[in-house]
Motif scaffolding. Structure first.
Motif, PDB file in Angstrom:
ATOM      1  N   GLY A  74      -1.177  -0.404   6.321  1.00 16.50           N
ATOM      2  CA  GLY A  74      -0.388  -1.215   7.177  1.00 16.50           C
ATOM      3  C   GLY A  74      -1.036  -1.212   8.461  1.00 16.50           C
ATOM      4  O   GLY A  74      -0.263  -1.439   9.529  1.00 16.50           O
ATOM      5  N   SER A 129      -3.357  -3.111   9.987  1.00 18.60           N
ATOM      6  CA  SER A 129      -3.604  -4.452  10.597  1.00 18.60           C
ATOM      7  C   SER A 129      -2.175  -5.119  11.179  1.00 18.60           C
ATOM      8  O   SER A 129      -2.270  -5.748  11.952  1.00 18.60           O
ATOM      9  CB  SER A 129      -4.297  -5.236   9.723  1.00 18.60           C
ATOM     10  OG  SER A 129      -5.581  -4.791   9.525  1.00 18.60           O
ATOM     11  N   THR A 130      -1.325  -4.790  10.250  1.00 18.10           N
ATOM     12  CA  THR A 130       0.105  -5.593  10.382  1.00 18.10           C
ATOM     13  C   THR A 130       0.568  -4.961  11.770  1.00 18.10           C
ATOM     14  O   THR A 130       1.263  -5.727  12.720  1.00 18.10           O
ATOM     15  CB  THR A 130       1.161  -5.462   9.393  1.00 18.10           C
ATOM     16  OG1 THR A 130       0.278  -5.442   8.036  1.00 18.10           O
ATOM     17  CG2 THR A 130       1.908  -6.489   9.241  1.00 18.10           C
ATOM     18  N   ASN A 146      -1.306  -6.195  14.821  1.00 12.77           N
ATOM     19  CA  ASN A 146      -0.675  -7.437  15.162  1.00 12.77           C
ATOM     20  C   ASN A 146       0.310  -7.542  15.938  1.00 12.77           C
ATOM     21  O   ASN A 146       0.592  -8.092  16.888  1.00 12.77           O
ATOM     22  CB  ASN A 146      -1.090  -8.676  14.251  1.00 12.77           C
ATOM     23  CG  ASN A 146      -2.566  -8.646  13.688  1.00 12.77           C
ATOM     24  OD1 ASN A 146      -3.405  -8.620  14.571  1.00 12.77           O
ATOM     25  ND2 ASN A 146      -2.547  -9.158  12.434  1.00 12.77           N
ATOM     26  N   GLN A 152       5.612   0.673   7.315  1.00 12.86           N
ATOM     27  CA  GLN A 152       6.144  -0.280   6.416  1.00 12.86           C
ATOM     28  C   GLN A 152       7.582   0.339   5.830  1.00 12.86           C
ATOM     29  O   GLN A 152       7.701   0.411   4.417  1.00 12.86           O
ATOM     30  CB  GLN A 152       5.112  -0.105   5.039  1.00 12.86           C
ATOM     31  CG  GLN A 152       3.831  -0.986   5.387  1.00 12.86           C
ATOM     32  CD  GLN A 152       2.512  -0.478   4.543  1.00 12.86           C
ATOM     33  OE1 GLN A 152       2.593   0.425   3.904  1.00 12.86           O
ATOM     34  NE2 GLN A 152       1.898  -1.675   4.508  1.00 12.86           N
ATOM     35  N   ALA A 211       6.569  -3.390  10.964  1.00 14.73           N
ATOM     36  CA  ALA A 211       5.916  -4.338  11.720  1.00 14.73           C
ATOM     37  C   ALA A 211       6.318  -5.929  11.387  1.00 14.73           C
ATOM     38  O   ALA A 211       6.533  -6.809  11.898  1.00 14.73           O
ATOM     39  CB  ALA A 211       4.325  -4.549  11.483  1.00 14.73           C
ATOM     40  N   MET A 212       6.959  -5.827   9.870  1.00 16.25           N
ATOM     41  CA  MET A 212       7.554  -7.298   9.417  1.00 16.25           C
ATOM     42  C   MET A 212       8.729  -7.490  10.231  1.00 16.25           C
ATOM     43  O   MET A 212       9.066  -8.417  10.456  1.00 16.25           O
ATOM     44  CB  MET A 212       7.526  -6.877   7.925  1.00 16.25           C
ATOM     45  CG  MET A 212       6.341  -6.760   7.203  1.00 16.25           C
ATOM     46  SD  MET A 212       5.186  -7.907   7.599  1.00 16.25           S
ATOM     47  CE  MET A 212       5.669  -9.603   6.636  1.00 16.25           C
TER      48      MET A 212
END
Ligand SMILES: Cc1cc2nc3c(=O)[nH]c(=O)nc-3n(C[C@H](O)[C@H](O)[C@H](O)COP(=O)(O)OP(=O)(O)OC[C@H]3O[C@@H](n4cnc5c(N)ncnc54)[C@H](O)[C@@H]3O)c2cc1C
Lengths: 616, 428
Positions: free
Chosen positions: B227, B229-230, B233, B319, B337-338
């Motif tokens: 996780g 890269s997420t 970002n 995550q 991150a989501m």
């Protein structure tokens, strides 16, 4: 009309070195002085050398000057000052017998090829436009000469002071001296006034030596000049006494009779060797000041009490002397006095000691605002070499702050000027670790040989020494293991591996003597050179660091500033900076950085503008 | 003898703004005022004037200030037009200036360069000004301002004075010991050197000014698909991008420079670190780079299994929204991150850490060159403290002085030449 390449005026310490140096360079030289019999006379304390000054003596000697050998010829007491400190600040000093010293100087001057002595009074410079063209003596004799070295000491407006008494200090031929003085003043050279003084001389037979602490001559065998193989005179001892509270009270009670405090003498005196009334006035809380009683010679009873220079009235001088231990019955043979005199602002000179406004006229010695025989002699040497080089189209030895105290002094004088009589100090030399009194020959004699100012005797000595140096180098490069040293009981850790002897010499406690198993008999060939090279090895890390600094310095020395550089046009320089820079006319950017009061920001501006001019 | 050309530039912020200040410096500044305002105002007084172009058309009504050199910020004749800040007005006034003889638009940093070249500021101040011009974040600006204002120069001068005092004491012992004040160095001498060395040490321990340019380096690390890269970002998006002097994206290491709350950051996303031998040489290079990135990190966010990250890494349980989420017992932060859960908290903590690790606002910071000089001075002082021979003590003190001199350009040498002809391109 007589014609010479170089003519030197004044037979004091500066004039003697100037004349002999010019003659050694091969210039047809004349030395004009009031009284030829007075050449080599010491106007004051017959001591030569000391801290910083000893370095100058050795350097003048390394360039084959007269002072070192004459000092040895007269020496009746040798002392290495600062012996307990690092060798770079040791100050060799001798106490000389006046007569023997003078005889040696006279012999050197009279035996010097290419040198003509002329008794007379220099009366007027002959100019062609701005340039020097000749000299006229008071008796009308004319000389045709384009390079004149002025070494006339304090003759410019000198006045002697003793209590309420005053004497014009022109000695004989006052008028002639005044004519020359007037001419110089008329030339619009920047002048200023300084003062200096001398103590009363005592009759040694009236001093009770038995009650005083003795200071014997150094036990070792060193001499001022390596060309003096051994000490020649019987050695005497000096004694130490002190001023006392009673003496201080007498001074305080009579301060109003001292010309210094009367305001009669307004000029600045040497901070480093103040008069006794100055000392009492400034350090009033001191119980007493040390005074060295120094015999002036083997055939005289005169004693020089070093430390009580004074211009108080004679009766007060006597009172002060009589309160010093051992001097209760002492008789003053000649009272002390102070002299006030004019000197040229040395910033009016270029680094070859030439007057910028009068090409061909060089100045050296006390006339430039310095004090001391050694300072005078060293400047005389520079001016003589430069004048001869200019006359003959040759080069004088390249002296700079990194190779000599001589250059440090000349650079200080010409860039910073003087506000008190300039005396050499080791603190003035930033590259002090490489400028030791004991390596002067290594630094300078080779340079002197290259430019042709070294006589035959010294050249041969030098060649022998260089050959020995090669042998030392070979020996010093031997690699030896730490274990072997430790086995001999030397203070090194066993695990330090193998190193050349030169590197081991950096370690505390590793001396050339201790390395005898490897160096063998070689040390005995030239013990002084052995010692010098051991010191080089010890200082090597510091010297390497200075090398980097020097490369840097040379970069800013490569940027020239012409004498007529328009400082006023550089924005960002204050009026004061413009004035100081214009007066000193530094020859390079590096020199500009040494002019006092020039800020980093101002230097960057100078750098840019100098570059632009260069590019234009 | 100043530069022949006269330069101008808008010295206030980019238009549109309330007021636009256009500065003119150089020998033709006077003509420029005459040309636009029609008369010379009294020196150093603001006066109102109508600015007209060469055809007499009115450009603006503006305040005009006239500062005759050399006592000006650049050391040259200087004029300022305080115009109305609209784009069109500024463009028109600039246009009227640009067509004057010997007048041209200034290059970036040129006013500073002139001030330095004209002896108005020293080396350290000039460096500060140069930094100021390239400052992109508030923190960078504040530090550069302190140097440009001479804070460092003043400090160095003060240190230099103290070393000079110490030198004088040693020289007294060396040169006057044959006289009576022969006393050895006073007890407090070594102590004074130590105190000074300690002060330098504090400055040396401070973060360098380049750190402001590079920003606080945060490296995200962990095995592939953890996780990184997420989260990367989520951390960089919506933050103001800044141009980092550091090389940008490579195949395996992705860098982004952003400012969060005025603090410069560089976020680095590494290729997945794998145990064992890399499959192919290219991948091996990637892993090497990742290791390199880790070594230079100020903070490492570790997204892998707990306790397996580099020492001192922040344990991140990422995550959290995923089904197979593995909680960490000692997690510093638990984020998604989501959903954005925990990201704000992480950012706040990073800003706090960065503030501690970067030069303080308003505190003069040293650049690498200055740091090297100061370190040399400190080393010399330390050496002086340990030596017994006053001669060598004096030499070390002299070395310390020299280092100070070079720091502010007093030594007139390479430092200055480098700065002048390298950084400022003066004298071409
Ligand atoms: C009172 C006093 C005390 C001092 N005490 C000390 C001390 O203790 N230790 C120390 O080291 N230094 C001392 N000095 C300084 C030292 O004497 C001088 O610095 C040094 O001697 C200067 O050397 P000089 O060659 O420049 O000048 P001087 O030695 O003064 O030589 C100048 C020469 O020029 C000659 N001359 C002058 N005008 C003319 C002319 N128009 N025509 C022809 N010849 C001329 C003079 O006759 C003289 O021979 C003292 C100086 C004075 C005056």
């Amino acid at each position: 009309m007589h014609s010479f390449d170089v003519l030197v005026i004044g037979g004091g310490h500066a004039g003697v070195e100037a004349a002999c140096a010019a003659a050694r360079m091969g210039a047809r030289t004349a030395l004009v002085s009031f009284d030829l019999a007075a050449i080599g006379a010491m106007s004051c304390n017959p001591a030569i050398g000391g801290l910083g000054k000893g370095h100058l003596v050795r350097e003048v000697d390394a360039l084959d000057g007269v002072l070192g050998r004459a000092a040895d010829a007269g020496a009746i007491h040798y002392r290495m000052l600062n012996r307990s400190k690092g060798s770079a600040v040791w100050g060799p000093r001798v106490q000389a017998d006046r007569l023997r010293f003078k005889a040696a100087v006279q012999a050197a001057v009279r035996g010097q090829p290419n040198l003509t002595l002329v008794q007379g009074e220099a009366a007027a410079l002959l100019l062609e436009g701005e340039r020097v063209a000749g000299l006229e003596l008071a008796d009308g004799t004319m000389f045709h000469v384009k390079h004149l070295v002025l070494c006339t000491g304090t003759f410019l407006g000198g006045i002697l002071f003793r209590g309420e008494e005053r004497f014009e200090g022109g000695r004989i031929g006052e008028n002639a001296a005044h004519r020359l003085a007037q001419q110089l003043r008329g030339a619009d050279l920047p002048m200023a006034r300084l003062k200096t003084g001398t103590p009363p001389r005592l009759d040694g037979r009236t001093i009770d030596w038995a009650v005083l602490e003795e200071q014997p001559s150094d036990g070792e065998a060193w001499t001022m000049s390596p060309l003096t193989p051994r000490r020649v005179n019987p050695q005497v001892f000096c004694a130490i006494t002190r001023t006392t509270q009673a003496g201080h009270d007498a001074i305080r009670a009579n301060l109003h009779r001292s010309p210094l405090f009367l305001g009669a003498i307004a000029a600045a005196g040497p901070r480093y060797c103040p008069s006794i009334e100055d000392k009492i006035h400034r350090f009033g809380d001191r119980e007493g000041h040390q005074v060295f009683l120094e015999p002036e010679g083997l055939d005289t009873h005169m004693v020089y009490p070093n430390g009580i220079s004074t211009s108080l009235p004679v009766d007060v001088q006597e009172e002060v002397v009589r309160t010093m231990p051992g001097c209760g019955r002492a008789v003053i043979v000649q009272p002390g006095y102070a002299v006030e005199y004019d000197h040229i602002d040395p910033r009016a000179l270029t680094p070859d000691l030439q007057v910028r406004a009068i090409p061909g006229l060089y100045c050296a010695g006390q006339i430039n605002g310095t004090t001391g025989y050694e300072e005078a002699a060293a400047q005389g040497l520079v001016a003589g070499l430069e004048a001869a080089a200019a006359a003959l189209g040759k080069q004088a030895p390249a002296l700079d702050r990194a190779n000599s105290y001589i250059a440090v002094m000349v650079d200080d004088l010409t860039l910073q000027g003087v506000s008190e009589p300039y005396r050499m100090l080791t603190a003035r030399a930033e590259y002090r670790l490489r400028l030791r009194a004991n390596n002067a020959a290594t630094r300078l004699t080779g340079l002197g040989i290259e430019e042709g100012c070294i006589g035959e005797e010294r050249r041969r000595w030098w060649e022998r020494r260089e050959a020995t140096r090669e042998m030392f180098h070979v020996k010093h490069s031997q690699r030896v293991h730490a274990r072997e040293l430790a086995d001999l009981g030397l203070p090194v850790r066993r695990d330090q591996g193998e190193k050349p002897l030169a590197e081991w010499l950096r370690y505390d406690g590793v001396t050339p003597e201790a390395l005898a198993p490897w160096l063998g008999e070689i040390t005995a060939l030239d013990p002084l050179l052995a010692e010098e090279m051991a010191e080089d090895a010890a200082y090597a890390p510091y010297l390497a660091r200075q090398d980097a600094e020097l490369r840097d310095l040379r970069a800013s020395e490569a940027l020239p500033l012409p004498a007529d550089f328009p400082y006023a046009e550089v924005p960002g320089l204050s009026n004061e900076m413009v004035e100081r820079l214009s007066n000193a006319a530094p020859g390079t950017l590096a020199a500009a950085g040494r002019v006092p009061g020039v800020t980093p920001a101002a230097l960057s501006a100078l750098l840019v503008h100098a570059r632009r001019r260069l590019a234009a | 003898m100043s530069a022949a050309e006269t330069i101008f530039a808008l010295s206030s912020g980019a238009p549109p703004a309330g007021v636009g200040v256009i500065r003119v410096s150089g020998p033709a500044a006077r003509e420029a005022v005459l040309a636009l305002a029609g008369r010379m105002p009294e020196a150093r007084r603001a006066s109102l004037a109508r600015l007209r172009d060469s055809n007499g058309a009115l450009l603006d009504e503006a305040l005009v200030l006239w500062f005759p050199g050399p006592n000006t910020a650049t050391g040259e004749d200087l004029a300022e037009f305080h115009c109305h800040g609209g784009r069109a007005v500024i463009a028109a006034v600039e246009g009227a200036l640009a067509i004057l003889d010997g007048v041209r638009r200034a290059e970036p940093g040129e006013f500073t360069r002139r001030a330095f070249a004209n002896g108005w500021i020293d080396l350290a101040e000039a460096e500060g000004l140069a930094d100021l011009l390239s400052a992109e974040t508030e923190l960078q600006r504040a530090a550069a301002l302190a140097n440009a204002g001479g804070a460092l120069s003043r400090q160095v001068e003060a240190w230099r004075e103290r070393v000079l005092g110490l030198s004088a004491e040693v020289e007294g012992v060396l040169d006057f010991s044959d006289e009576e004040d022969s006393a050895d160095l006073p007890e407090c001498f070594t102590w004074n050197i130590a105190a000074l060395a300690g002060e330098l040490g504090e400055w040396l321990a401070r973060p360098r000014s380049e750190r402001l340019g590079e920003g606080f380096r945060v490296v995200l690390a962990g095995p592939p698909n953890a996780g990184k890269s997420t989260l990367f970002n989520a951390l960089v998006e919506s933050e103001a991008a800044i141009t980092s002097p550091i090389a940008g994206t490579t195949r395996d290491v992705i860098e982004r420079a952003v400012a969060i709350a005025g603090v410069p950051f560089t976020f680095v996303d590494t290729a997945g670190l794998r145990e064992g031998e890399a499959a192919d040489p290219i991948e091996a290079i990637g892993i090497d780079r990742a290791r390199g990135a880790l070594a230079r990190a100020d903070a490492v966010l570790w997204l892998g299994a707990e306790g397996e990250g580099p020492e001192g890494a922040w344990e991140i349980a990422a995550q959290v929204d995923r089904a197979g989420f593995a909680a960490k017992t000692g997690a510093h932060f638990t984020v998604s991150a989501m959903t954005g859960e925990g990201v704000l908290g992480l950012k706040t903590a990073l800003v706090e850490a960065a503030r501690a690790g970067l030069p303080k606002p308003g505190e003069a910071a040293l650049n690498t060159r200055q740091h090297a000089r100061l370190a040399e001075a400190a080393e010399a002082l330390e050496a002086a403290r340990a030596l017994a021979d006053p001669l060598l003590v004096a030499e070390e003190l002299r070395r310390a002085r020299l280092a100070f001199d070079r720091l502010i350009g007093r030594a007139t040498t390479e430092d200055m030449l480098d700065t002048l002809f390298g950084r400022f391109c003066i004298g071409k």
